[in-house]
Motif scaffolding. Structure first.
Motif, short mmCIF file in Angstrom:
data_model
loop_
_atom_site.label_atom_id
_atom_site.label_comp_id
_atom_site.label_asym_id
_atom_site.label_seq_id
_atom_site.Cartn_x
_atom_site.Cartn_y
_atom_site.Cartn_z
N LYS A 47 3.52 2.21 7.57
CA LYS A 47 3.48 2.70 6.19
C LYS A 47 4.86 2.15 5.35
O LYS A 47 5.84 2.37 5.92
CB LYS A 47 3.29 4.23 6.07
N ILE A 49 7.73 2.35 3.17
CA ILE A 49 8.32 3.63 2.76
C ILE A 49 9.48 3.24 1.63
O ILE A 49 10.37 4.08 0.98
CB ILE A 49 9.16 4.24 3.74
N ALA A 50 9.42 1.94 1.28
CA ALA A 50 10.42 1.46 0.12
C ALA A 50 9.85 1.94 -1.14
O ALA A 50 8.53 1.55 -1.48
CB ALA A 50 10.41 -0.06 0.28
N LYS A 51 10.49 2.67 -1.98
CA LYS A 51 9.87 3.28 -3.35
C LYS A 51 9.54 2.10 -4.24
O LYS A 51 8.57 2.57 -5.00
CB LYS A 51 11.03 4.22 -3.84
N THR A 52 10.19 1.21 -4.05
CA THR A 52 10.02 -0.15 -5.12
C THR A 52 8.90 -1.13 -4.66
O THR A 52 8.61 -2.10 -5.14
CB THR A 52 11.14 -0.68 -5.60
N GLY A 53 8.58 -0.72 -3.24
CA GLY A 53 7.50 -1.42 -2.72
C GLY A 53 8.26 -2.53 -1.59
O GLY A 53 9.35 -2.60 -1.61
N PRO A 71 2.59 -2.39 -2.16
CA PRO A 71 3.15 -0.94 -2.91
C PRO A 71 3.58 0.17 -1.77
O PRO A 71 3.29 0.15 -0.53
CB PRO A 71 1.96 -0.61 -3.80
N TYR A 72 4.47 1.00 -2.38
CA TYR A 72 4.92 2.12 -1.81
C TYR A 72 3.63 2.86 -1.25
O TYR A 72 2.66 3.20 -1.84
CB TYR A 72 5.74 2.91 -2.70
N ASN A 73 3.76 3.48 -0.13
CA ASN A 73 2.97 4.28 0.73
C ASN A 73 1.50 3.58 1.29
O ASN A 73 0.72 4.14 1.77
CB ASN A 73 2.36 5.41 -0.13
N TYR A 108 11.96 -0.96 5.93
CA TYR A 108 11.21 -0.28 4.89
C TYR A 108 9.86 -0.03 5.41
O TYR A 108 8.88 0.16 4.45
CB TYR A 108 11.31 -1.33 3.57
#
Length: 119
Positions: A47, A49-53, A71-73, A108
């Motif tokens: 998954k 986990i990098a907030k910016t993607g 994208p994130y998530n 990430y």
């Protein structure tokens, strides 16, 4: 040294005969089952986990060209892991299984289940 007793000679002849038969037959060949083949190509998941993607690159380093992103998530498929550029203390990079030849830093990605095997 050659055995002098009759039972010793017979045992030696039997052993040499078995060895000759094994050599003449050639090396044993292991037949892999479908399960072994499946394990080699297991798809792992992670998954983002990098907030910016998550950037996807052509190789396991920031020096390689960016060829896409996730994208994130987002849950992504991972083929295997390699050592590459150390990103914030983590030298692992994942080869992604997304139809393109791309890598992303494991820093990430959070594994879902077991960590990927080595490439």
């Amino acid at each position: 040294m050659f055995p002098k007793s009759k039972p010793g000679k017979l045992a030696l002849y039997a052993l040499s005969g078995a060895l000759t038969t094994a050599v003449a037959a050639g090396p044993a060949v292991a037949v892999s089952s479908g399960d072994d083949h499946h394990k080699k190509h297991k798809v792992y998941k992670g998954k983002v986990i990098a907030k910016t993607g998550l950037l996807k690159r052509r190789g396991p380093s920031t020096k390689y060209k960016v060829v896409g992103s996730n994208p994130y998530n987002k849950v992504i498929k991972i083929k295997c892991k390699v050592n590459g550029e150390n990103i914030k203390g983590n030298p692992r990079w994942y080869k992604l299984k997304d139809g393109s030849y791309s890598f992303s830093s494991a820093r990430y990605i959070m594994n879902i289940g077991k960590a990927p095997r080595w490439c």
